[in-house]
Design a protein around this motif. Structure first.
Motif, PDB file in Angstrom:
ATOM      1  N   PHE A 392       0.836  -1.203   0.000  1.00 49.87           N
ATOM      2  CA  PHE A 392       0.000   0.000   0.000  1.00 49.87           C
ATOM      3  C   PHE A 392       0.873   1.256   0.000  1.00 49.87           C
ATOM      4  N   ALA A 393       1.927   1.265   0.821  1.00 51.04           N
ATOM      5  CA  ALA A 393       2.789   2.447   0.910  1.00 51.04           C
ATOM      6  C   ALA A 393       3.497   2.725  -0.406  1.00 51.04           C
ATOM      7  N   VAL A 394       3.853   1.670  -1.132  1.00 43.35           N
ATOM      8  CA  VAL A 394       4.530   1.834  -2.424  1.00 43.35           C
ATOM      9  C   VAL A 394       3.544   2.211  -3.521  1.00 43.35           C
ATOM     10  N   ALA A 395       2.347   1.606  -3.488  1.00 48.77           N
ATOM     11  CA  ALA A 395       1.387   1.783  -4.584  1.00 48.77           C
ATOM     12  C   ALA A 395       0.629   3.097  -4.517  1.00 48.77           C
ATOM     13  N   LEU A 396       0.362   3.613  -3.314  1.00 49.60           N
ATOM     14  CA  LEU A 396      -0.502   4.794  -3.194  1.00 49.60           C
ATOM     15  C   LEU A 396       0.013   5.996  -3.990  1.00 49.60           C
ATOM     16  N   PRO A 397       1.289   6.394  -3.872  1.00 51.72           N
ATOM     17  CA  PRO A 397       1.737   7.558  -4.648  1.00 51.72           C
ATOM     18  C   PRO A 397       1.567   7.363  -6.158  1.00 51.72           C
ATOM     19  N   TYR A 398       1.815   6.139  -6.634  1.00 52.64           N
ATOM     20  CA  TYR A 398       1.652   5.876  -8.063  1.00 52.64           C
ATOM     21  C   TYR A 398       0.181   5.987  -8.461  1.00 52.64           C
ATOM     22  N   LEU A 399      -0.706   5.368  -7.671  1.00 45.32           N
ATOM     23  CA  LEU A 399      -2.138   5.457  -7.974  1.00 45.32           C
ATOM     24  C   LEU A 399      -2.623   6.900  -7.943  1.00 45.32           C
ATOM     25  N   CYS A 400      -2.159   7.666  -6.955  1.00 50.32           N
ATOM     26  CA  CYS A 400      -2.591   9.066  -6.841  1.00 50.32           C
ATOM     27  C   CYS A 400      -2.132   9.879  -8.041  1.00 50.32           C
ATOM     28  N   GLU A 401      -0.918   9.616  -8.501  1.00 53.14           N
ATOM     29  CA  GLU A 401      -0.446  10.327  -9.693  1.00 53.14           C
ATOM     30  C   GLU A 401      -1.309   9.946 -10.896  1.00 53.14           C
ATOM     31  N   ARG A 402      -1.613   8.653 -11.035  1.00 47.96           N
ATOM     32  CA  ARG A 402      -2.443   8.196 -12.151  1.00 47.96           C
ATOM     33  C   ARG A 402      -3.829   8.830 -12.089  1.00 47.96           C
ATOM     34  N   MET A 403      -4.321   9.064 -10.855  1.00 45.96           N
ATOM     35  CA  MET A 403      -5.661   9.625 -10.682  1.00 45.96           C
ATOM     36  C   MET A 403      -5.655  11.141 -10.569  1.00 45.96           C
ATOM     37  N   GLY A 404      -4.502  11.761 -10.849  1.00 44.61           N
ATOM     38  CA  GLY A 404      -4.445  13.209 -10.981  1.00 44.61           C
ATOM     39  C   GLY A 404      -4.158  13.999  -9.733  1.00 44.61           C
ATOM     40  N   LEU A 405      -3.740  13.345  -8.633  1.00 40.57           N
ATOM     41  CA  LEU A 405      -3.482  14.075  -7.395  1.00 40.57           C
ATOM     42  C   LEU A 405      -2.023  14.463  -7.214  1.00 40.57           C
ATOM     43  N   GLY A 406      -1.128  13.856  -7.950  1.00 47.69           N
ATOM     44  CA  GLY A 406       0.294  14.159  -7.811  1.00 47.69           C
ATOM     45  C   GLY A 406       0.920  14.448  -9.158  1.00 47.69           C
ATOM     46  N   ASN A 407       2.081  15.026  -9.132  1.00 41.72           N
ATOM     47  CA  ASN A 407       2.771  15.337 -10.396  1.00 41.72           C
ATOM     48  C   ASN A 407       4.274  15.084 -10.271  1.00 41.72           C
ATOM     49  N   GLU A 408       4.618  14.045  -9.476  1.00 42.61           N
ATOM     50  CA  GLU A 408       6.030  13.813  -9.189  1.00 42.61           C
ATOM     51  C   GLU A 408       6.696  12.808 -10.128  1.00 42.61           C
TER      52      GLU A 408
END
Length: 422
Positions: A392-408
């Motif tokens: 979960f800790a590894v996947a969340l940032p990737y999922l959030c970027e895919r869903m438009g919440l991050g831009n890293e």
């Protein structure tokens, strides 16, 4: 000296009884876990060994209580329940299932969602970020952390008798004009409950950390009930045994979320996932309902929904209709709804060889049918919540970027305990 020799013989007898009981306990636990599969999955060698050691100590203390006198007998009697408790604590530490005394009794102290004042007068995430940079009143007057609440999700289409769901809302959800947030629908395993997903995992900590770094933005996470009771397995399907679980999870739950929470309703913004039986649910529901769930995050799931033999499930759950059961097998569901551009993130504890094999099979089928697939094995852990937490800790940032919440431009780590597998 004769008395000392007698004490030594007595100790050796106690030790022999303990060792014999420990070996029998170890063997019996292995047979129940890995041969008869009474628990649906292997308990894993760390747990099997812990139980074997526990049985050894338990038998040793009983023998000591019978064969000794005075303070030694009193100490042995006291150590019997201590041994049982220590064995249970050790097994739980391996699984990471119960983090607090409250979670042991499935205690849910969270307020009802009706106590909140949520607005559906939403703006886009882009507008939210622009307002946050400008420090507008809308983005500054939000709580510092998210909130966990409970809710009864109605079942007008399914009639499914679900327990209360839990919902985690990020800080941004409490704004006067909140952004349209992505959704994660997450399940605990079986036995389990909606409460268990949040109390056994590190989800709230990871989500809170992400929100703190992204202007209060994070997905809304809903943990609905997929089984009606801790000891039941609905197969996450519409069955004659436990009711229309699939209809509830693919229609009633999404309908309620869209009508009551500030969410983005596009499938690309929705993730379904879970642990063990909950992970199996995710890998069968997402391909069968690609218009609802565009992403999957499943850990230690099975290659097919399982509650006894296939013949038993076909008769007991589907009134003899084998095709209805086969539709629920993740690989079949993927093929039946191909091609797809959905995303699948699969994880397994490296010590859980069966689950590692399962994610290879499901991932291969998904990739062959157009899905974007990532698979991870977690070093040092097996079929447990430690593996869930790491993935979960590894996947969340990737999922959030895919869903438009991050831009890293998030990259999966290459030097952690979570290793991507081919």
């Amino acid at each position: 000296m004769p008395e000392e020799g007698e004490s030594r013989k007595r100790f050796l007898r106690q030790l022999g009884i303990g060792l014999l009981a420990g070996i029998v306990g170890l063997a019996a636990t292995y047979v129940c876990s890995d041969v008869l599969l009474l628990f649906g999955v292997s308990l894993g060698w760390p747990v099997i060994i812990a139980i074997g050691v526990g049985v050894f100590l338990f038998a040793f203390m009983i023998a000591a209580a019978v064969m000794t006198h005075g303070w030694l007998r009193v100490l042995s009697i006291v150590m019997i329940p201590v041994t049982l408790l220590a064995t249970a604590v050790r097994a739980n530490a391996i699984y990471g299932e119960y983090q607090t005394m409250g979670s042991l009794f499935d205690y849910s102290p969270y307020p009802h969602i009706s106590t909140l004042d949520l607005s559906l007068n939403t703006i886009s995430v882009r507008e939210w970020n622009e307002q946050a940079v400008a420090k507008s009143r809308n983005t500054t007057q939000i709580p510092q952390s998210g909130k966990l609440v409970h809710v009864d999700i109605p079942n007008p289409k399914s009639g499914f008798k679900a327990r209360e769901a839990l919902v985690w809302l990020p800080p941004a959800a409490f704004a006067k004009h909140p952004p349209k947030l992505p959704v994660m629908v997450m399940f605990a395993g079986q036995p389990g409950s909606p409460t268990r997903f949040f109390t056994a995992s590190n989800a709230i900590e990871v989500l809170g950390r992400f929100a703190a770094e992204h202007h209060g933005l994070a997905p809304i996470v809903v943990s609905p009930d997929q089984n009606t009771a801790a000891t039941r397995n609905s197969l996450c399907a519409d069955t004659t045994k436990w009711g229309k679980a699939e209809t509830y999870l693919a229609q009633d739950v999404p309908d309620w979320i869209k009508a009551n929470l500030p969410v983005n309703d596009k499938a690309s913004q929705w993730t379904i996932g879970g642990f063990s039986q909950g992970g199996t649910c995710a890998t069968q529901l997402a391909p069968n309902h690609p218009n609802i769930y565009g992403n999957v995050l499943a850990v230690d799931g099975e290659v097919a929904p399982t509650e006894g033999s296939v013949d038993h499930m076909v008769e007991a759950y589907f009134s003899g209709d084998k095709a209805a059961y086969e539709r629920q097998v993740p690989q079949n569901a993927i093929r039946n709804n191909a091609p797809s551009k959905q995303l699948m993130i699969l994880g397994a504890g490296a010590r859980d060889g069966e689950s590692v094999d399962n994610i290879r099979k499901i991932g291969d089928t998904a990739r062959e049918n157009g899905w974007t697939v990532f698979r991870f094995a977690v070093s040092n852990w097996g079929h447990d919540w430690h593996a869930v937490n790491a993935v979960f800790a590894v996947a969340l940032p990737y999922l959030c970027e895919r869903m438009g919440l991050g831009n890293e431009n998030v990259q999966f780590p290459t030097d952690s305990e979570v290793k991507e597998i081919s």
